[in-house]
Design an enzyme around this catalytic site. Structure first.
Site, short mmCIF file in Angstrom:
data_model
loop_
_atom_site.label_atom_id
_atom_site.label_comp_id
_atom_site.label_asym_id
_atom_site.label_seq_id
_atom_site.Cartn_x
_atom_site.Cartn_y
_atom_site.Cartn_z
N PRO A 233 0.70 -1.50 0.20
CA PRO A 233 -0.11 0.16 -0.24
C PRO A 233 1.28 1.75 -0.36
O PRO A 233 0.56 2.08 -0.19
CB PRO A 233 -0.71 -0.19 0.85
CG PRO A 233 -0.94 -1.60 1.63
CD PRO A 233 0.73 -2.49 1.67
N GLU B 157 3.47 -8.01 8.96
CA GLU B 157 3.44 -7.23 8.82
C GLU B 157 4.25 -6.24 7.42
O GLU B 157 4.54 -5.07 7.66
CB GLU B 157 4.11 -6.39 10.16
CG GLU B 157 3.09 -7.13 11.48
CD GLU B 157 1.92 -6.74 11.12
OE1 GLU B 157 1.43 -5.52 10.81
OE2 GLU B 157 0.67 -7.41 11.08
N ARG C 16 -3.17 -7.63 -20.80
CA ARG C 16 -4.00 -7.10 -21.43
C ARG C 16 -3.34 -6.30 -22.69
O ARG C 16 -3.24 -6.19 -23.74
CB ARG C 16 -5.17 -5.74 -21.40
CG ARG C 16 -5.77 -7.35 -19.56
CD ARG C 16 -6.54 -6.07 -19.62
NE ARG C 16 -7.99 -5.28 -20.95
CZ ARG C 16 -8.20 -4.72 -21.15
NH1 ARG C 16 -6.98 -3.25 -21.40
NH2 ARG C 16 -8.79 -4.08 -22.18
N ASP D 55 -8.66 2.41 -29.44
CA ASP D 55 -9.64 4.59 -29.14
C ASP D 55 -8.68 4.99 -28.36
O ASP D 55 -9.17 5.01 -27.04
CB ASP D 55 -11.26 4.22 -29.41
CG ASP D 55 -11.63 5.37 -29.72
OD1 ASP D 55 -12.82 4.94 -30.07
OD2 ASP D 55 -11.20 6.11 -29.39
#
Ligand code: 4HQ
Length: 256
Positions: A88, A115, A153, A168
Site C-alpha cells: 500500500p 506485517e 492485456r 481508441d
C-alpha cells in the site's frame, strides 16, 4: 514477457492464471509465469520465513535471508529483471503504469505477508513499489494477480489479433459508454433507439456523449486528466448541467 512471482502461497496463482484470456496467453507462450516458493529458500530445519519485529509490536515480519536468496536465484538467470514489491506504500497502479510495465521483458513480483518484509529487502533489492489501492489485503498475492492481469492485456496477441488494449485513444481516458445486447426490450426497459438505427455517426456521437456524461458524474477526477476537444468539453458541460442524470450519479443509488 516473463514474470516470476515470489510468494509463500504459490497455489493461489494456479487457477487464476490458467483460465480464460490469461490461460490462453500462457498456452500460446506469450506469457511465461513461474511461482517461486520463498520457503524453499529458508535453509534452517523448520524453514522459518518470519520473525518478531525488532522494537516490539504486533505481528511478524518476513525475514531478509530467504527473500534475498530467492531473488538472487532468479536474478542469476537474468540480472536485468525488474523487481517489484506490492505494498500500500507504493506508487498507485493505473492504466499508464500497466502500459509502461508491459514494455519490460522480465518482471519479478515479490508478495509480502504478515506485517510485510524486513526493510533491508527494499533497500537492497526492490526497483519499484506498487500499490493497487488504498485498502489492506492479507498479502501481496491478489495485488500481483491484478497487476499481471492488467499488464498482460497490453502484450500483443493476448487479446486476440483483432483487438488491442488501447485502440481508441479518446475513450481511453473515460469510463465506458453503456452497452446492450438482445433482447431489444426486457421488463419494459428498451435498448436506446439510436443503437438500432444503423446510423453509425449518430451511434458514435451518442456513445461519446454517454461516456462523457458518465465520467463527468461519477469520476470528474478522470475528466480533469483527459485532454478534451471543444466539442467534448461542451458535451461535458451539457451533462453536468442537465437535471436528468439517468441514475448515473453514484451518490444515493448505491450507498448503504
Ligand atoms: N498488501 N496494494 C500487506 C496490500 C497491497 C495493496 C500487500 C497488504 C503487502 C504486506 N499490496 N502486505 N493495497 O494491501 O499492493
Amino acid at each position: 514477457m516473463r514474470i516470476d512471482i515470489l510468494t509463500l502461497f504459490p497455489n493461489m496463482f494456479s487457477s487464476p492464471l490458467r483460465e480464460s484470456i490469461l490461460g490462453r496467453a500462457v498456452e500460446k507462450g506469450l506469457l511465461l509465469i513461474q511461482t517461486i516458493n520463498i520457503r524453499d529458500f529458508a535453509l534452517d530445519k523448520h524453514q522459518v520465513v518470519d520473525d518478531a519485529p525488532y522494537g516490539g509490536g504486533q505481528g511478524m515480519v518476513m525475514k531478509v535471508e530467504p527473500i534475498a536468496r530467492a531473488i538472487e536465484s532468479v536474478k542469476a538467470q537474468n540480472p536485468s529483471a525488474r523487481i517489484i514489491y506490492l505494498t500500500p506504500q507504493g506508487k498507485p497502479f493505473d492504466q499508464d503504469l500497466a502500459r509502461r510495465l508491459s514494455g519490460q521483458s522480465h518482471l519479478i513480483l515479490l508478495c509480502g505477508r504478515y506485517e510485510g518484509v524486513d526493510e533491508r529487502v527494499r533497500e537492497l533489492f526492490i526497483d519499484e513499489e506498487i500499490s493497487i489501492g488504498d485498502y489492506v489485503l492479507t498479502g501481496g498475492e491478489l495485488a500481483a494477480m491484478v497487476l499481471i492481469d492488467a499488464v498482460s492485456r497490453f502484450i500483443p496477441g493476448v487479446l486476440g489479433s483483432d483487438r488491442s488494449a488501447e485502440e481508441d485513444s479518446f475513450f481511453n481516458s473515460l469510463l465506458e459508454y453503456p452497452q446492450y445486447t438482445r433482447p431489444v426490450e426486457f421488463k419494459g426497459c428498451r435498448v436506446p433507439e439510436v443503437l438500432l438505427s444503423g446510423n453509425h455517426s449518430a451511434i458514435s456521437l451518442w456513445r461519446k456523449r454517454e461516456a462523457i456524461r458518465r465520467t463527468s458524474l461519477r469520476r470528474p477526477d478522470l475528466l480533469a486528466k483527459a485532454s478534451l476537444t471543444e466539442e467534448e468539453k461542451s458535451l461535458s458541460e451539457e451533462a453536468l448541467n442537465s437535471n436528468d442524470d439517468c441514475g448515473m450519479r453514484m451518490k444515493d443509488k448505491n450507498e448503504f
